[in-house]
Design an enzyme around this catalytic site. Structure first.
Site, PDB file in Angstrom:
ATOM      1  N   MET A 196     -16.124 -40.994  25.940  1.00  0.00           N
ATOM      2  CA  MET A 196     -15.104 -41.283  26.965  1.00  0.00           C
ATOM      3  C   MET A 196     -13.772 -41.640  26.296  1.00  0.00           C
ATOM      4  O   MET A 196     -13.572 -41.332  25.128  1.00  0.00           O
ATOM      5  CB  MET A 196     -15.591 -42.402  27.874  1.00  0.00           C
ATOM      6  CG  MET A 196     -16.581 -41.938  28.916  1.00  0.00           C
ATOM      7  SD  MET A 196     -16.940 -43.303  30.045  1.00  0.00           S
ATOM      8  CE  MET A 196     -17.676 -42.421  31.405  1.00  0.00           C
ATOM      9  N   GLY A 197     -12.916 -42.308  27.026  1.00  0.00           N
ATOM     10  CA  GLY A 197     -11.623 -42.712  26.463  1.00  0.00           C
ATOM     11  C   GLY A 197     -10.450 -42.353  27.347  1.00  0.00           C
ATOM     12  O   GLY A 197      -9.307 -42.624  27.015  1.00  0.00           O
ATOM     13  N   HIS A 198     -10.737 -41.672  28.478  1.00  0.00           N
ATOM     14  CA  HIS A 198      -9.702 -41.204  29.407  1.00  0.00           C
ATOM     15  C   HIS A 198      -8.728 -40.315  28.649  1.00  0.00           C
ATOM     16  O   HIS A 198      -9.169 -39.371  28.012  1.00  0.00           O
ATOM     17  CB  HIS A 198      -9.046 -42.406  30.102  1.00  0.00           C
ATOM     18  CG  HIS A 198      -8.356 -42.015  31.366  1.00  0.00           C
ATOM     19  ND1 HIS A 198      -7.102 -42.461  31.684  1.00  0.00           N
ATOM     20  CD2 HIS A 198      -8.730 -41.193  32.371  1.00  0.00           C
ATOM     21  CE1 HIS A 198      -6.722 -41.928  32.836  1.00  0.00           C
ATOM     22  NE2 HIS A 198      -7.707 -41.167  33.274  1.00  0.00           N
ATOM     23  N   ASP A 207     -11.631 -47.853  26.839  1.00  0.00           N
ATOM     24  CA  ASP A 207     -10.682 -46.856  26.328  1.00  0.00           C
ATOM     25  C   ASP A 207      -9.703 -47.457  25.310  1.00  0.00           C
ATOM     26  O   ASP A 207      -9.085 -46.721  24.550  1.00  0.00           O
ATOM     27  CB  ASP A 207      -9.869 -46.250  27.482  1.00  0.00           C
ATOM     28  CG  ASP A 207     -10.755 -45.669  28.564  1.00  0.00           C
ATOM     29  OD1 ASP A 207     -11.901 -45.304  28.249  1.00  0.00           O
ATOM     30  OD2 ASP A 207     -10.307 -45.584  29.727  1.00  0.00           O
TER      31      ASP A 207
HETATM   32  O1  F6P Z   1     -11.620 -46.294  31.946  1.00  0.00           O
HETATM   33  C1  F6P Z   1     -12.958 -46.312  31.582  1.00  0.00           C
HETATM   34  C2  F6P Z   1     -13.606 -44.982  31.823  1.00  0.00           C
HETATM   35  O2  F6P Z   1     -14.951 -45.085  31.450  1.00  0.00           O
HETATM   36  C3  F6P Z   1     -12.937 -43.790  31.145  1.00  0.00           C
HETATM   37  O3  F6P Z   1     -13.285 -43.681  29.788  1.00  0.00           O
HETATM   38  C4  F6P Z   1     -13.433 -42.654  31.996  1.00  0.00           C
HETATM   39  O4  F6P Z   1     -12.546 -41.573  31.951  1.00  0.00           O
HETATM   40  C5  F6P Z   1     -13.493 -43.259  33.371  1.00  0.00           C
HETATM   41  O5  F6P Z   1     -13.561 -44.661  33.200  1.00  0.00           O
HETATM   42  C6  F6P Z   1     -14.666 -42.831  34.204  1.00  0.00           C
HETATM   43  O6  F6P Z   1     -14.517 -43.382  35.464  1.00  0.00           O
HETATM   44  P1  F6P Z   1     -15.648 -43.506  36.561  1.00  0.00           P
HETATM   45  O7  F6P Z   1     -16.660 -44.512  36.106  1.00  0.00           O
HETATM   46  O8  F6P Z   1     -14.918 -43.947  37.766  1.00  0.00           O
HETATM   47  O9  F6P Z   1     -16.273 -42.156  36.665  1.00  0.00           O
END
Ligand code: F6P
Length: 372
Positions: free
Chosen positions: A177-179, A135
């Protein structure tokens, strides 16, 4: 006698973690005579005392591997699910640290890991952290391990989607992604020549996005690539969030709890918002639209050359900092240097895309639309 060092990876995995473990392990052992052990599955490994010796055999040949040989988890020391209960396991972690006669613990992780590391520092442990996240939203560091690879993966996908978009005269929406930050969408969208980039830091108006795509069609461009950050949102949603966030911080206890619950619900419901966005664009433009959600593909596989080099630089700087007995810091890339930054200055903070960031300006100058 060299120092005893523990290392763990925590939070979501990303390419480059093994390169960082290798750099700390080999650099520490070969250049400083340190003994390095790895804890498995993030902070849970410290609770369960599950370790692995990072010897030559473990460290050889891992530079190019994705994921993490140590495993990872999103467990927090002070709120860990144990059985059916959430428990504060900080004391258990402190015991494990002392049982192994550790001089320091290295935590390779993202924003959450910085908070957890500060907590352990406050519990009396010597901690050093290395920043990683696709992110790229960790405060105080220009870049984090994993970001470069994730951008490259997304760009390759966008390149491939271009040819199918042009063949069918379609709109293709690509969710990255990117939160809650737009770095990945901005980087991949700009490098991939996206026609529209939507990021959380620049809330969009869907009618205007539709209009921009119709304008393209009028000019003879019969396809469009729309790169959307998973956290991107409309102006209306952004206003709601802003109001709730204010209530969460400034309201009465009851208001704060209510706002907190509503915020959580909003973010839960926002997952997959690009399905709706794609339908809206189809309705607004009359053009066939399709959605591709890249998801965890962006976190998998071989790290890029830049991430391997960055992880090696961070890991070897880390062992120097450990040898100097500098603790309670995150190693941040600032310009051409790596600097130790007190964890207090990093924990609980996020780095967002400034709406006037030079890359946003550049993208606008080549005709990319941001929906504002
Ligand atoms: O922080 C990295 C990330 O890939 C974010 O971009 C995304 O929102 C989150 O983690 C996804 O998390 P998980 O793998 O727990 O579903």
């Amino acid at each position: 006698m060299g120092q005893h060092i523990g290392i763990l990876t925590s939070g979501g995995d990303c390419p480059g973690l093994n390169a960082a473990i290798r750099a700390v392990g080999k650099g520490g052992r070969d250049s400083y005579g340190m003994e390095v052990i790895g804890f498995l599955n993030g902070f849970r490994g410290l609770v369960q005392d599950r370790t692995v010796e990072l010897n030559d055999e473990m460290l050889s040949g891992i530079l190019t591997y994705g994921g993490t040989i140590l495993g990872t988890s999103r467990d927090k020391p002070n709120r860990m699910p144990i059985g059916n209960k959430m428990r504060d396991m900080t004391d258990v972690i402190v015991d494990t640290y002392h049982r192994h006669h550790l001089d320091a613990l290295v935590c390779v992780g993202g924003g959450g890991t910085q908070k957890n590391a500060l907590l352990l520092k406050n519990a009396g442990l010597n901690v050093v952290t290395l920043p990683k996240t696709i992110d790229n939203d960790i405060a105080m560091t220009d870049i984090s391990c994993g970001f470069d690879t994730a951008v490259s993966i997304a760009v390759e996908a966008i390149d491939r989607l271009h040819s199918t978009a042009t063949s069918h005269n379609r709109i293709i929406v690509v969710e990255v992604m990117g939160h809650r930050a737009g770095w990945l969408a901005l980087g991949a969208g700009t490098a991939g020549g996206a026609d529209v980039i939507l990021i959380p830091e620049i809330p969009y108006r869907i009618e205007r996005v539709g209009q921009a795509i119709r304008d393209r069609t009028r000019k003879g461009k019969r396809f469009s690539i729309v790169v959307v950050a998973e956290g991107a949102m409309s102006r209306r949603d952004a206003k709601t969030i802003e109001k709730l966030a204010m209530q969460k911080h400034n309201g009465s206890k009851r208001e704060r709890e209510k706002a907190s619950g509503r915020l959580r619900k909003f973010h839960e419901a926002h997952v997959g918002h690009t399905i709706q966005l794609t339908k809206q664009l189809e309705a607004l433009t009359g053009q066939e639209s399709r959605l591709t959600i890249l998801g965890h593909l962006q976190r998998g596989g071989t790290p890029s050359a830049a991430d391997r080099a960055l992880a090696t630089w961070l890991g070897t700087t880390c062992v120097r900092i450990l040898a100097e007995e500098q603790y309670g810091v995150m190693l941040a890339v600032q310009g051409q240097q790596i600097k130790p930054i007190p964890l207090e200055e990093v924990a609980g903070k996020k780095k967002y895309v400034p709406p006037n960031h030079p890359l946003v300006e550049s993208a606008r100058l080549v005709g990319t639309y941001f929906g504002d």
